[in-house]
Design a protein around this motif. Sequence first.
Motif, mmCIF file in Angstrom:
data_model
loop_
_atom_site.group_PDB
_atom_site.id
_atom_site.type_symbol
_atom_site.label_atom_id
_atom_site.label_comp_id
_atom_site.label_asym_id
_atom_site.label_seq_id
_atom_site.Cartn_x
_atom_site.Cartn_y
_atom_site.Cartn_z
ATOM 1 N N GLU A 17 39.138 54.004 51.937
ATOM 2 C CA GLU A 17 40.327 53.239 51.351
ATOM 3 C C GLU A 17 41.743 53.485 51.867
ATOM 4 O OE1 GLU A 17 40.535 53.980 47.122
ATOM 5 O OE2 GLU A 17 41.186 56.199 47.412
ATOM 6 N N ARG A 74 40.435 59.068 47.824
ATOM 7 C CA ARG A 74 39.355 59.168 46.893
ATOM 8 C C ARG A 74 38.264 58.789 47.527
ATOM 9 N NH1 ARG A 74 40.888 57.525 41.231
ATOM 10 N NH2 ARG A 74 41.842 55.653 42.508
ATOM 11 N N LYS A 75 38.030 57.572 47.878
ATOM 12 C CA LYS A 75 36.977 56.881 48.566
ATOM 13 C C LYS A 75 37.273 57.007 49.927
ATOM 14 C CE LYS A 75 34.602 52.426 48.864
ATOM 15 N NZ LYS A 75 34.990 52.511 50.052
ATOM 16 N N THR A 76 36.064 57.156 50.778
ATOM 17 C CA THR A 76 36.191 56.925 52.040
ATOM 18 C C THR A 76 36.671 55.533 52.557
ATOM 19 O OG1 THR A 76 34.069 58.432 52.116
ATOM 20 C CG2 THR A 76 34.573 57.081 54.370
ATOM 21 N N SER A 128 30.444 53.012 53.926
ATOM 22 C CA SER A 128 31.383 52.863 52.797
ATOM 23 C C SER A 128 32.034 51.723 52.727
ATOM 24 C CB SER A 128 32.407 54.281 53.051
ATOM 25 O OG SER A 128 33.130 53.967 54.232
#
Lengths: 156, 255
Positions: free
Chosen positions: B192, B188-190, A130
């Motif tokens: 962040e 919402r995003k891995t 990620s």
Amino acid sequence: MAKVAMSVNGAQVSAEVEPRTHLADFLREDLRLTATHLGCEHGVCGACTVEIDGAPARSCIAFAAACEGSAVRTLEGFADDPVMARLRAAFAAEHALQCGYCTPGMLIAARDIVLRLPDADDSRVRVELSGNLCRCTGYVGIVRAIRRVLDARAGE
Amino acid sequence: MKAAAFDYAAPKDVAEAVRLLADAHGTAKAIAGGQSLGPMLNLRLAQPALLVDIRRLDELRAVEETADAVVYGACVTHAEIEDGKRPDPTGGFLRRVAAGIAYRAIRNRGTLGGSLCHADPAADWMTAMILAGATMTVRGPAGARDVAARDWMLGTFAPAAGEDEILVRVRVPKRGPRAKFGYRKLCRKTGEFAQAIAGWLDDPERGETRLVLGAVDGPPIVLEGEAARAPLDPSRVGDAYKARVLPVLARRAAA
């Protein structure tokens, strides 16, 4: 100016740098090692990922002057690395790159995953990736390529 | 973008680092892993005249285990904690928190102390260290002093350390096997920064029940005992979205 001495891809390097020069710019501009790319320049996109002292790190937020005595390895320094060779072949086979901009950082992150997390499943691979953004591929091929190498190594 | 120009110094010990900061009269910043300060420099949100590099000082990388606590040097990295290379007095809680910070490349360089001194409300260690009942030790020209974790964050990006002080140690008390930690954050995003964090501790041996809510505007909200178990009052949280999600996260953390 600051004096700094470090090893880059196994070779000793001494230079005078402005303290504000980050490692990525030092590698690219001073040493002409241009596999390391710049994207966001604030640590989020992963395009600048290199290895510092054996661990993936962002070169855009590491200042060259602060790397005294460190061992830096860019993608160029993995030319003879067997795991990296397998990853490059897998990336090609699985269409894990299009423009190639994220690819050097992806490969360094991928190699770390393969070596550090041999039991990673797809979900874990995605979580570990990620920190490397790709605007072209949608990540599917990248995950498949990494799984290919993980599975091949698990079967050995 | 590129950082504004600054001078760079690599002191050989904490005493020299403190002297350099004091002599700069507020125009210098200590840098450890650089994972918070680096982006601020590159974005020119921070423009110190001098960076004082403390990343490799041995005395800041040591970890000491005593009978009732683990004392982490401020420059221990998130990855070292994640990998279990350091003793964990919380039965694995600190390891789980560390593993959820940003991305591995960040965790390889970012330090516990650096994160605490950056004092971003949405970062993990501030909430987690309040939950764990930690104590920070800073050293400055006047000597060393301790600050309880719940008193560490004076405000957003405002730690209790002065401009001429260095955070040197974080002491985390040992908990017995009956202590239960829970931690949930919403991203919402891995990787962040969190939009909302809820940390829960129930330690019957010490009689401590604690709910810590982070990624709010300013220092985390800390609720103890009965207040920790009561339904959360949304008016304590300024942001309407966070006020909706924090009670859910708190329930999940306590489950």
